[in-house]
Motif scaffolding. Structure first.
Motif: not given
Ligand SMILES: [Zn+2]
Length: 93
Positions: A44-49, A20-25
């Motif tokens: 940080y997932c690809p989208q959040c990066v 799970i992404c720690d930023v956007c879940n």
């Protein structure tokens, strides 16, 4: 002697291979998307990066994977088999 340990309650949860992404879940457990990175204890997932702004110092500290490695593979590699999370509660006196 004052024993403060009794005021601490720790719960250990094994989350297995869940990613799970720690930023956007967002759930990347079944995803083959590449990108993302680890910064400190945060994944940080690809989208959040792509959408979050980082400083040059943060980029320098980030753990990145080669372009062909999925975000899921990166997170599992950094965990190195330890798939547990710990929740610590301090009881009120
Ligand atoms: Zn994210």
């Amino acid at each position: 002697m004052n024993d403060n340990r009794k005021d601490i309650d720790e719960e250990v949860i094994d989350i297995g291979d869940i990613v799970i992404c720690d930023v956007c879940n967002a759930d990347y457990t079944e995803s083959n998307e590449c990108g993302g990175f680890i910064l400190g204890t945060w994944a940080y997932c690809p989208q959040c990066v792509r959408t979050k702004k980082f400083t040059m110092q943060e980029y320098a500290r980030a753990i990145c994977a080669p372009a062909w490695v999925t975000f899921r593979q990166l997170v599992l590699a950094v965990r190195n088999g330890d798939n547990t999370i710990r929740i610590t509660n301090w009881k009120n006196r």
